[in-house]
Motif scaffolding. Structure first.
Motif, PDB file in Angstrom:
ATOM      1  N   GLN A 422      12.582   4.748   9.135  1.00 55.58           N
ATOM      2  CA  GLN A 422      11.423   5.281   8.424  1.00 55.58           C
ATOM      3  C   GLN A 422      11.725   6.670   7.871  1.00 55.58           C
ATOM      4  O   GLN A 422      11.435   6.980   6.728  1.00 55.58           O
ATOM      5  CB  GLN A 422      10.225   5.364   9.380  1.00 55.58           C
ATOM      6  N   ASP A 423      12.344   7.507   8.704  1.00 58.75           N
ATOM      7  CA  ASP A 423      12.698   8.867   8.290  1.00 58.75           C
ATOM      8  C   ASP A 423      14.130   8.836   7.773  1.00 58.75           C
ATOM      9  O   ASP A 423      15.085   8.920   8.543  1.00 58.75           O
ATOM     10  CB  ASP A 423      12.558   9.826   9.472  1.00 58.75           C
ATOM     11  N   GLN A 484      13.997   6.055   0.462  1.00 57.51           N
ATOM     12  CA  GLN A 484      13.962   4.805   1.203  1.00 57.51           C
ATOM     13  C   GLN A 484      14.762   3.715   0.488  1.00 57.51           C
ATOM     14  O   GLN A 484      15.480   2.924   1.120  1.00 57.51           O
ATOM     15  CB  GLN A 484      12.509   4.362   1.369  1.00 57.51           C
ATOM     16  N   GLU A 503      10.257   0.406  10.424  1.00 55.84           N
ATOM     17  CA  GLU A 503       9.180   1.051   9.667  1.00 55.84           C
ATOM     18  C   GLU A 503       9.641   1.436   8.262  1.00 55.84           C
ATOM     19  O   GLU A 503       9.269   2.475   7.735  1.00 55.84           O
ATOM     20  CB  GLU A 503       8.680   2.306  10.407  1.00 55.84           C
ATOM     21  N   SER A 506       6.825   2.092   5.524  1.00 52.64           N
ATOM     22  CA  SER A 506       5.592   2.764   5.938  1.00 52.64           C
ATOM     23  C   SER A 506       5.260   4.000   5.106  1.00 52.64           C
ATOM     24  O   SER A 506       4.131   4.458   5.121  1.00 52.64           O
ATOM     25  CB  SER A 506       5.693   3.169   7.414  1.00 52.64           C
ATOM     26  N   SER A 507       6.245   4.544   4.396  1.00 48.86           N
ATOM     27  CA  SER A 507       5.981   5.807   3.683  1.00 48.86           C
ATOM     28  C   SER A 507       6.369   5.731   2.216  1.00 48.86           C
ATOM     29  O   SER A 507       6.823   6.708   1.641  1.00 48.86           O
ATOM     30  CB  SER A 507       6.765   6.945   4.367  1.00 48.86           C
TER      31      SER A 507
END
Length: 582
Positions: A422-423, A484, A503, A506-507
């Motif tokens: 995610q990060d 991403q 994830e 998710s962002s």
């Protein structure tokens, strides 16, 4: 030398073994330097007593030429001694830094959970530079100074033992002052190193989290904290400066008293007609006493430099001797996985006594796409960390293709598993290098074809320099969605046997999510895939959905099967998300 830890010094000197020849030459140059440096004053005595006093111009010219040659040899010796000592020191710290970085990169993730990044940066950069000073300004300089003092004392005794006794009477005072100074400075240097580490850690964290600092208007608060840490750093250095300011004037005072006593005593002998002392002796002793006391005075300073290097070395060796590596005892090379994953009664805790996974049993067939859902802290990401062997499990087994993952070499295991987090972390480098991570087996054509397949190529080519666009530190030149996509492409081109999306959607915006959804369908085909997600819309097509809660698997099935469960965890989660979206 009593304040220097012999064991620590020995550890450092061990790194000089590959450069033994250069080490020996530095000692040779130190010996020659001490001989040539001490020879000049003695030649001056001969010049004054034998030629200047007797008005012998030819002899005077000859000795001046000889002194010039000796001076040239001294200069050359000084050059080679200084250059080779620094050269040796830089090569040694290069080797230590290489070993330290390699060692740090093999640590368990748990180590980085507990250690501040700023501390590790300090150890890898400034502390290792201090180790170089052991050779460039410490050990060899001390050896050179001691040799000079021995040769000079020998010449002084040979020339005039009475004047030498006066010099020797002053030496215990300097030695005592040097010893006290050395002990005080050791404490001061330790304080300085601690404060530098604290300062580096604070600055590193605040610069990395600058967005949070500004978003929450913490500029003034963080500034006041920085001022406090900086003040402690300042006080540590001021203590260092204070000790230097006290010691060196005392050393100069003692040296001047000794010189005055020699001039008075020797001058009195000459005026009384005592031939045991000559004008040449007085001339020479004014030089010799400085050449004797200056090294003694400077040795204290060099001891302190050396102590600072030893303190830094201890800090570096503390990390080098830290046994925090994942045990890589596996011998099986994972060339390609079928992708059968099995968790058998796996228990794990980040902190002792606080289990995150509580006896997990999970079977994932080859080529299946399995989604894992659950609330924050349920243990979803932990499964991924364990599969990659970032952490060691407390008990149980994790198998891939019926082989315990401990039996695979870590390098080959991780090479077959690609993870999109995610990060997303991007290096301050080009997009192309962030995708390939300098893997020579991945060609530019492969990257372009892969980018075109998942629809990322057009976005990359719209940037200045396309694939050679530098994204700067942590990829700040790209949006979160673009970062991403780059991470997704990075996983895709590595052609993994097992794909994990943690994830990953998710962002990002809806357009990027659509791209990734399309790409996911392509790259998950034919390979085992694990998708961790909060947004259930992204995993409804998964072959199987695992529902976790508080470290346990509470439900398992397809999207339709789980929705059919009355008062099911997944059903409640799905309905709550759907109602929010509506």
């Amino acid at each position: 030398m009593s304040a220097i830890k012999p064991k620590s010094l020995k550890k450092v000197i061990q790194y000089a073994k590959p450069y033994q020849s250069r080490f020996n030459w530095v000692i040779v140059w130190a010996i020659l330097l001490s001989i040539f440096a001490a020879a000049r004053p003695y030649l001056l005595k001969q010049t004054v007593d034998d030629y200047l006093k007797n008005h012998n111009k030819e002899g005077l010219l000859l000795y001046v030429i000889i002194m010039g040659v000796v001076l040239l040899l001294e200069v050359l010796s000084q050059f080679f001694f200084t250059y080779w000592a620094n050269w040796l020191g830089q090569d040694i710290i290069k080797d230590i830094r290489d070993k330290l970085f390699q060692h740090i990169t093999s640590f368990k993730m748990k180590y980085f959970d507990n250690e501040p990044v700023g501390k590790l940066v300090t150890r890898t950069v400034s502390d290792i530079e201090s180790i170089a000073s052991i050779f460039s300004q410490g050990l060899f300089m001390i050896v050179s100074d001691i040799l000079k003092m021995i040769v000079i004392l020998g010449i002084m005794i040979y020339m005039n033992w009475e004047l030498t006794i006066i010099v020797l009477l002053a030496m215990p005072i300097l030695i005592y002052a040097t010893n006290v100074f050395q002990k005080k400075m050791k404490v001061a240097f330790n304080e300085v190193r601690n404060e530098i580490s604290n300062l580096n850690t604070f600055v590193q964290e605040r610069l990395t989290g600058m967005k949070i600092v500004q978003l929450f208007n913490r500029e003034k608060i963080e500034y006041e904290k920085f001022k406090e840490i900086n003040q402690k750093h300042n006080k540590a250095w001021l203590k260092n400066i204070l000790y230097n300011s006290i010691f060196f004037p005392i050393a100069d005072f003692v040296s001047s008293l000794a010189l005055g006593a020699i001039v008075w005593y020797g001058g009195s002998q000459i005026l009384d007609g005592d031939t045991s002392t000559t004008f040449g002796d007085l001339f020479t002793y004014t030089m010799l006493i400085n050449m004797l006391f200056n090294p003694l005075r400077q040795i204290a300073d060099k001891f302190n430099v050396m102590q600072m290097g030893i303190v830094a070395a201890d800090r570096v060796f503390e990390i080098l001797e830290t046994d925090s590596q994942i045990q890589d005892k596996g011998e099986v090379i994972a060339n390609r996985f079928e992708g059968i994953i099995s968790f058998q009664q796996v228990r794990f805790s980040y902190l002792k006594g606080e289990e995150v996974l509580k006896g997990i049993n999970l079977e994932i067939p080859a080529g299946a796409t399995v989604a894992i859902v659950g609330s924050t802290g349920a243990g979803k990401s932990t499964i991924i960390n364990l599969l990659n062997r970032f952490y060691e499990i407390d008990s149980g087994k994790i198998l891939i293709d019926q082989t315990n993952i401990d039996d695979y070499t870590i390098e080959s295991l991780r090479k077959q598993i690609a993870v999109v987090l995610q990060d997303v972390f991007l290096f301050a480098d080009t997009i192309y290098n962030n995708i390939t991570l300098y893997n020579d087996s991945i060609q530019r054509e492969d990257v372009i074809v892969a980018a075109q397949k998942i629809g990322v190529h057009d976005f990359i080519m719209s940037l200045p320099n396309g694939y050679d666009y530098n994204v700067k530190e942590r990829g700040v030149m790209l949006s979160s969605g673009q970062r991403q996509l780059i991470a997704f492409l990075r996983a895709y081109v590595s052609n993994p046997s097992i794909l994990i999306l943690d994830e990953a959607t998710s962002s990002i915006d809806s357009y990027s999510e659509e791209l990734i959804q399309n790409a996911t369908e392509k790259i998950t085909k034919g390979r085992t895939s694990i998708i961790i997600a909060h947004r259930l819309a992204t995993i409804m097509k998964a072959d199987r959905i695992i529902v976790m809660d508080k470290g346990e698997i509470v439900e398992s099935g397809t999207h339709a099967e789980l929705l059919a469960l009355e008062k099911g965890y997944y059903k409640n989660l799905y309905e709550s998300q759907f109602s929010i979206q509506v």
